[in-house]
Design a protein around this motif. Structure first.
Motif, short mmCIF file in Angstrom:
data_model
loop_
_atom_site.label_atom_id
_atom_site.label_comp_id
_atom_site.label_asym_id
_atom_site.label_seq_id
_atom_site.Cartn_x
_atom_site.Cartn_y
_atom_site.Cartn_z
N MET A 1 0.85 -1.17 0.00
CA MET A 1 0.00 0.00 0.00
C MET A 1 0.89 1.23 0.00
O MET A 1 1.83 1.35 0.77
CB MET A 1 -0.88 -0.01 1.25
N THR A 2 0.60 2.16 -0.87
CA THR A 2 1.36 3.40 -0.89
C THR A 2 0.83 4.33 0.18
O THR A 2 -0.32 4.24 0.60
CB THR A 2 1.23 4.09 -2.28
N THR A 3 1.69 5.23 0.62
CA THR A 3 1.28 6.19 1.65
C THR A 3 0.36 7.21 1.02
O THR A 3 0.71 7.86 0.05
CB THR A 3 2.51 6.90 2.25
N VAL A 4 -0.83 7.32 1.58
CA VAL A 4 -1.79 8.32 1.13
C VAL A 4 -2.02 9.27 2.28
O VAL A 4 -2.53 8.87 3.33
CB VAL A 4 -3.12 7.67 0.69
N ASP A 5 -1.58 10.52 2.09
CA ASP A 5 -1.81 11.52 3.12
C ASP A 5 -3.20 12.10 2.93
O ASP A 5 -3.67 12.31 1.81
CB ASP A 5 -0.77 12.64 3.02
N TYR A 6 -3.85 12.34 4.06
CA TYR A 6 -5.14 13.01 4.03
C TYR A 6 -4.88 14.50 4.10
O TYR A 6 -4.13 14.97 4.95
CB TYR A 6 -6.00 12.58 5.22
N LEU A 7 -5.50 15.26 3.20
CA LEU A 7 -5.33 16.72 3.23
C LEU A 7 -6.02 17.31 4.46
O LEU A 7 -5.52 18.25 5.07
CB LEU A 7 -5.88 17.35 1.95
N LEU A 8 -7.17 16.76 4.79
CA LEU A 8 -7.91 17.13 6.00
C LEU A 8 -8.18 15.85 6.76
O LEU A 8 -8.21 14.77 6.17
CB LEU A 8 -9.26 17.78 5.62
N PRO A 9 -8.39 15.93 8.07
CA PRO A 9 -8.77 14.69 8.77
C PRO A 9 -9.99 14.07 8.10
O PRO A 9 -10.98 14.76 7.82
CB PRO A 9 -9.09 15.17 10.19
N PRO A 10 -9.91 12.79 7.79
CA PRO A 10 -11.01 12.15 7.05
C PRO A 10 -12.26 11.99 7.91
O PRO A 10 -12.18 11.85 9.12
CB PRO A 10 -10.43 10.80 6.67
N SER A 11 -13.39 11.98 7.23
CA SER A 11 -14.66 11.72 7.92
C SER A 11 -14.73 10.23 8.27
O SER A 11 -13.95 9.41 7.76
CB SER A 11 -15.83 12.07 6.99
N MET A 12 -15.67 9.90 9.11
CA MET A 12 -15.84 8.50 9.49
C MET A 12 -16.20 7.67 8.25
O MET A 12 -15.76 6.54 8.11
CB MET A 12 -16.92 8.37 10.56
N GLU A 13 -16.97 8.24 7.37
CA GLU A 13 -17.36 7.53 6.14
C GLU A 13 -16.12 7.18 5.31
O GLU A 13 -15.99 6.06 4.81
CB GLU A 13 -18.31 8.40 5.33
N ASP B 1 -12.17 3.32 3.50
CA ASP B 1 -10.75 3.07 3.25
C ASP B 1 -10.21 1.86 4.01
O ASP B 1 -9.25 1.23 3.56
CB ASP B 1 -9.90 4.29 3.64
N HIS B 2 -10.79 1.56 5.19
CA HIS B 2 -10.13 0.60 6.07
C HIS B 2 -10.97 -0.57 6.58
O HIS B 2 -10.40 -1.51 7.12
CB HIS B 2 -9.55 1.35 7.28
N CYS C 1 -3.55 11.62 9.76
CA CYS C 1 -2.91 12.37 8.68
C CYS C 1 -2.72 11.52 7.42
O CYS C 1 -2.55 12.05 6.34
CB CYS C 1 -1.55 12.89 9.14
N SER C 2 -2.72 10.19 7.59
CA SER C 2 -2.49 9.32 6.44
C SER C 2 -3.19 7.98 6.66
O SER C 2 -3.56 7.62 7.78
CB SER C 2 -0.98 9.08 6.25
N GLN C 3 -3.33 7.24 5.57
CA GLN C 3 -3.91 5.91 5.67
C GLN C 3 -3.07 4.97 6.52
O GLN C 3 -3.62 4.26 7.36
CB GLN C 3 -4.13 5.31 4.27
N PRO C 4 -1.75 4.96 6.38
CA PRO C 4 -0.95 4.08 7.25
C PRO C 4 -1.12 4.41 8.74
O PRO C 4 -1.19 3.51 9.57
CB PRO C 4 0.49 4.31 6.79
N GLU C 5 -1.21 5.69 9.07
CA GLU C 5 -1.42 6.07 10.47
C GLU C 5 -2.75 5.53 10.98
O GLU C 5 -2.83 4.99 12.09
CB GLU C 5 -1.37 7.59 10.61
#
Length: 184
Positions: free
Chosen positions: A1-13, A18-19, A56-60
């Protein structure tokens, strides 16, 4: 999986989409059971709903979800061990002496609460309490088993008793009608 940074904190949806599938698959591999994996994945996202966290990111997000789910697995295994021990104790009794189904549930809940209380104590305090109270060992016997003084044994048992009293006080204050709690 590549690191995908979230520009803003993602919503629960977004977090869920994503996870969720990934977390359920991770749990299925860990537990070996699809139904338990689905339940725990659902519970993990419910916990995240109750206590939102910015990522901040999907891996986090995945590191956090995996850590939370790992703890939930341990809790599930612990509850099942307690339940299995209780079922074995029931099976060893004559059927005529078996408690009612309601009483069995109450005892199982009490055992799980005691387990949680003991796990919240330092290991030596929990061991001293169990040896002194449940096994009826003398302070000297407990001290020898734990490699501490009899004074420390009394201190450990007092610490555990204090936890028990706080637990009981919390149960007494519970609202009426809550199953498995004193005063219900």
């Amino acid at each position: 999986m590549t690191t995908v940074d979230y520009l803003l904190p993602p919503s629960m949806e977004v977090l869920y989409s994503d996870h969720h599938r990934w977390l359920e698959g991770w749990l299925r591999r860990r537990l070996g059971n699809g139904a338990d994996a689905a339940d725990l994945a659902h519970d993990a996202f419910l916990r995240l709903l109750k206590t939102p966290r910015p990522f901040c990111s999907q891996p986090e997000a995945r590191v956090y979800l995996r850590k939370m789910a790992s703890g939930m697995c341990v809790d599930l295994w612990r509850r099942r061990e307690i339940e299995q021990a209780w079922l074995e104790a029931l099976a060893a009794q004559p059927e005529a002496l078996a408690p009612s189904a309601e009483h069995q549930v109450m005892v199982l809940q009490a055992l799980q609460e005691i387990d949680a209380m003991l796990r919240s104590l330092p290991p030596k305090a929990a061991n001293a309490f169990v040896m002194a109270v449940a096994c009826e060992m003398s302070d000297r016997e407990v001290a020898e088993a734990l490699g501490v003084s009899t004074r420390m044994v009394r201190k450990y048992v007092a610490q555990a008793m204090s936890h028990c009293l706080r637990l009981e006080a919390g149960l007494v204050a519970a609202p009426p009608g809550v199953p498995g709690l004193a005063g219900a």
